[in-house]
Every structure is written in C-alpha cells, then in structure tokens.
Design a protein around this motif. Structure first.
Motif, mmCIF file in Angstrom:
data_model
loop_
_atom_site.group_PDB
_atom_site.id
_atom_site.type_symbol
_atom_site.label_atom_id
_atom_site.label_comp_id
_atom_site.label_asym_id
_atom_site.label_seq_id
_atom_site.Cartn_x
_atom_site.Cartn_y
_atom_site.Cartn_z
ATOM 1 N N ALA A 51 -29.805 -6.255 16.476
ATOM 2 C CA ALA A 51 -31.009 -5.426 16.676
ATOM 3 C C ALA A 51 -30.342 -4.478 17.762
ATOM 4 O O ALA A 51 -30.766 -3.361 17.695
ATOM 5 C CB ALA A 51 -31.976 -6.526 17.149
ATOM 6 N N LEU A 52 -29.713 -4.676 18.815
ATOM 7 C CA LEU A 52 -29.357 -4.009 20.017
ATOM 8 C C LEU A 52 -28.550 -2.648 19.430
ATOM 9 O O LEU A 52 -28.787 -1.581 19.677
ATOM 10 C CB LEU A 52 -28.868 -4.605 21.155
ATOM 11 C CG LEU A 52 -28.423 -3.779 22.258
ATOM 12 C CD1 LEU A 52 -29.541 -3.035 23.029
ATOM 13 C CD2 LEU A 52 -27.439 -4.488 23.157
ATOM 14 N N LEU A 53 -27.515 -3.084 18.509
ATOM 15 C CA LEU A 53 -26.691 -2.217 17.873
ATOM 16 C C LEU A 53 -27.602 -1.441 17.065
ATOM 17 O O LEU A 53 -27.347 -0.067 17.115
ATOM 18 C CB LEU A 53 -25.629 -2.750 17.384
ATOM 19 C CG LEU A 53 -24.619 -4.076 18.002
ATOM 20 C CD1 LEU A 53 -23.582 -4.372 17.222
ATOM 21 C CD2 LEU A 53 -23.970 -2.967 19.206
ATOM 22 N N ALA A 54 -28.416 -1.850 16.368
ATOM 23 C CA ALA A 54 -29.255 -0.785 15.465
ATOM 24 C C ALA A 54 -30.284 0.235 16.125
ATOM 25 O O ALA A 54 -30.473 1.230 15.859
ATOM 26 C CB ALA A 54 -30.189 -1.782 14.727
ATOM 27 N N PRO A 88 -35.037 -9.797 20.290
ATOM 28 C CA PRO A 88 -33.756 -9.512 19.367
ATOM 29 C C PRO A 88 -32.862 -8.529 20.230
ATOM 30 O O PRO A 88 -31.788 -8.504 19.650
ATOM 31 C CB PRO A 88 -34.204 -9.337 18.079
ATOM 32 C CG PRO A 88 -35.364 -8.720 18.373
ATOM 33 C CD PRO A 88 -35.992 -9.403 19.171
ATOM 34 N N TYR A 89 -33.406 -7.783 21.023
ATOM 35 C CA TYR A 89 -32.430 -6.837 21.833
ATOM 36 C C TYR A 89 -31.908 -7.705 22.816
ATOM 37 O O TYR A 89 -30.592 -7.108 23.316
ATOM 38 C CB TYR A 89 -33.511 -5.675 22.501
ATOM 39 C CG TYR A 89 -34.144 -4.953 21.435
ATOM 40 C CD1 TYR A 89 -33.730 -4.499 20.136
ATOM 41 C CD2 TYR A 89 -35.300 -4.297 21.905
ATOM 42 C CE1 TYR A 89 -34.378 -3.581 19.245
ATOM 43 C CE2 TYR A 89 -36.080 -3.468 20.957
ATOM 44 C CZ TYR A 89 -35.430 -3.154 19.710
ATOM 45 O OH TYR A 89 -36.146 -2.190 18.732
ATOM 46 N N LEU A 90 -32.307 -8.656 23.472
ATOM 47 C CA LEU A 90 -31.825 -9.202 24.585
ATOM 48 C C LEU A 90 -30.849 -10.412 24.158
ATOM 49 O O LEU A 90 -29.991 -10.672 24.773
ATOM 50 C CB LEU A 90 -32.869 -9.652 25.472
ATOM 51 C CG LEU A 90 -33.806 -8.713 25.923
ATOM 52 C CD1 LEU A 90 -34.807 -9.565 26.898
ATOM 53 C CD2 LEU A 90 -33.263 -7.627 26.689
ATOM 54 N N GLU A 149 -22.969 -11.753 14.777
ATOM 55 C CA GLU A 149 -23.268 -12.139 16.236
ATOM 56 C C GLU A 149 -22.621 -13.325 16.721
ATOM 57 O O GLU A 149 -22.970 -13.625 17.912
ATOM 58 C CB GLU A 149 -24.915 -12.365 16.043
ATOM 59 C CG GLU A 149 -25.527 -11.267 15.870
ATOM 60 C CD GLU A 149 -27.351 -11.272 16.195
ATOM 61 O OE1 GLU A 149 -27.836 -10.448 16.466
ATOM 62 O OE2 GLU A 149 -27.663 -12.368 16.079
ATOM 63 N N GLY A 150 -21.825 -13.996 15.760
ATOM 64 C CA GLY A 150 -21.182 -15.248 16.317
ATOM 65 C C GLY A 150 -21.849 -16.353 16.468
ATOM 66 O O GLY A 150 -23.311 -16.405 16.150
ATOM 67 N N TRP A 151 -21.480 -17.270 17.213
ATOM 68 C CA TRP A 151 -22.279 -18.896 17.332
ATOM 69 C C TRP A 151 -21.703 -19.386 18.758
ATOM 70 O O TRP A 151 -20.646 -19.235 19.047
ATOM 71 C CB TRP A 151 -21.968 -19.691 16.272
ATOM 72 C CG TRP A 151 -22.455 -21.058 16.498
ATOM 73 C CD1 TRP A 151 -21.628 -22.036 16.663
ATOM 74 C CD2 TRP A 151 -23.945 -21.312 16.277
ATOM 75 N NE1 TRP A 151 -22.616 -23.175 16.722
ATOM 76 C CE2 TRP A 151 -23.904 -22.941 16.310
ATOM 77 C CE3 TRP A 151 -24.971 -20.788 15.929
ATOM 78 C CZ2 TRP A 151 -25.066 -23.457 16.107
ATOM 79 C CZ3 TRP A 151 -26.035 -21.387 15.745
ATOM 80 C CH2 TRP A 151 -25.997 -22.676 15.733
ATOM 81 N N ILE A 152 -22.442 -19.942 19.411
ATOM 82 C CA ILE A 152 -22.327 -20.653 20.680
ATOM 83 C C ILE A 152 -21.962 -22.147 20.482
ATOM 84 O O ILE A 152 -23.119 -22.722 19.835
ATOM 85 C CB ILE A 152 -23.233 -20.449 21.682
ATOM 86 C CG1 ILE A 152 -23.483 -19.001 21.820
ATOM 87 C CG2 ILE A 152 -22.938 -21.252 22.964
ATOM 88 C CD1 ILE A 152 -24.794 -18.661 22.736
#
Length: 252
Positions: free
Chosen positions: A90-93, A110-112, A240-243
C-alpha cells in the motif's frame, strides 16, 4: 554421491553506519545441521563486506570468514535476518498516487505495516514498522542484501540466489526468546562454556549476538522442525514477505 552441507546463519542487523554504535551493530551466528555453533559469533558492521562481495557464493565465503570458518565452496546457506525485508504494498502504491479509502488504528494501517505484521499483531506479537519505528536504516540494509545476493522469490517469505546456494528469510528473535519449543532447542545447541554464558546472559553489547543466535535457530527450524514455526497463509502477498516466528509464541 555426497551432498553439499547446509549451514544456518542468523543476522541481527545494525544500521548502515553502526561502526561506532555501542548499543547496536551487525551480528552473525552460524549453526550446522547438528546444532553446533560453527566458528565464533561476530559483531561489527557488514557494510564494507556487502560492498566488496561480488556474488552470492562470495558473500557466503565472506560471512563465514568473519565467523572464523573457512568455506569449502559448496555450502548451502539458509539465513534468517532480523529486519523487515520488504515494504508495504500500500505504501508503494501511495508513491504512485494510489491511496487507500480509509485508515484506522496504527497497527492496522497498511502504509505502516505489511500484511504479515498485521497478522502477527492479531496474535499477540508486536513487530516494528520500517516506516514508523526508525529502523529504516536496518531495513534498507537487509533489502539491499536481498537485491544483490538473493533476489528471487522462491515462496512467500523465502528469497533465493540464482543458483540456490543462498536462501534468505525474515526472522523475529523476540518471540523465539519466550517460546517453550525454542527453549528446548536452545538446550540442544553445542557450544563452549564461554559462549554459553554470552548467549544465555548477554551484556548489552552481546544482545545483538543473542538475537543473531535466535535467528540462526529459526533458520535451522525451517528445515528440521517445520511444525514449530508459523508459516504464511495462502492469501499472504508474496511481495511483502513473511516474518517467521515460533508457533507457540502466538496467542489464540
């Protein structure tokens, strides 16, 4: 036919210019399949090592050399890194002028926070945001490492080098420290008495090394104790990957 050995590296990430930071620097710990600590833990700044490395194989050789282990040249390495390895989509968008409709609580923004971080928030774990929590230096350092040495998405949360000799994931050591399964795993690790004291009762300077150790345990668990680790749901966005965290650290 003999197969190449696999080593498991944990990297606790310091900022780009952490050379003289007494509280936070890069730290590395290496384990083998049998849970032996390989060589010696290392703590300093990896910036110049990343600058000088020319390939995935070369960076493996350099990281192992820092830990006083001579590479054989055919090792496969699984590496767990304690820093965000992707940015929220969402930040990249938003950078392209595409905004979301509504925003609410911070931990749902979703930006953070990425979807993986919001998933963890809902289960009692509070990861940091590369946007909100002043870990942008560490996050860009980890993303730089991916882009140069393990740029291919093999699966959600798993990046690989072109030849497959290096697999990289994002780990979070804090939940591992309070996991009962990981407490049992820590007791299985073979190490010297001096290293035992360092890892189990760390000084502030050794805290980075302890975090790197837990990341190495997470990397090892991905292949040897898969059921103890929380894996990404099918709907998790791979970009976005995964932790990766221990499953028993999650709340209901």
């Amino acid at each position: 036919m003999m197969t190449a050995s696999t080593l498991y590296i944990g990297w606790d990430v310091g900022g780009w210019n952490c050379d003289h930071n007494p509280a936070s620097r890069d730290a590395l710990v290496v384990l083998d399949d049998a849970l032996h600590v390989i060589g010696k833990p290392w703590r300093d700044n990896l910036r110049e090592t990343l600058n000088e490395a020319t390939s995935s194989r070369d960076v493996i050789h350099r990281l192992l050399a820092l830990c006083q282990h001579v590479a054989s040249g055919d090792e496969r390495v699984v590496m767990a890194i304690d820093t965000p390895l992707a940015l929220p989509q969402a930040l990249l968008a938003l950078a392209r002028g595409e905004a979301v409709d509504r925003l609410g609580r911070s931990q749902e923004n979703p930006y953070l926070y990425r979807e993986t971080e919001r998933w963890l928030f809902a289960r009692g774990i509070t990861p940091l945001s590369p946007i909100k929590d002043m870990i942008g230096s560490q996050a860009t350092k980890g993303m730089h490492f991916l882009a140069r040495f393990a740029p291919h998405v093999a699966a959600c949360g798993q990046w690989q080098s072109k030849g497959g000799e290096l697999c990289v994931v994002e780990g979070y050591p804090s939940p591992a420290k309070r996991s009962a399964e990981f407490a049992a795993l820590r007791r299985r690790v073979c190490m010297t008495e001096g290293l035992h004291a360092m890892l189990h009762q760390p000084t502030p300077k050794q805290q980075d090394i302890q975090d790197a150790w837990h990341c190495a345990l997470l990397a090892w668990s991905l292949e040897h104790a898969k059921g103890s680790v929380a894996w990404p749901p099918a709907e998790m966005p791979a970009a976005e990957g995964w932790i990766f965290v221990p499953k028993d650290a999650l709340s209901a």
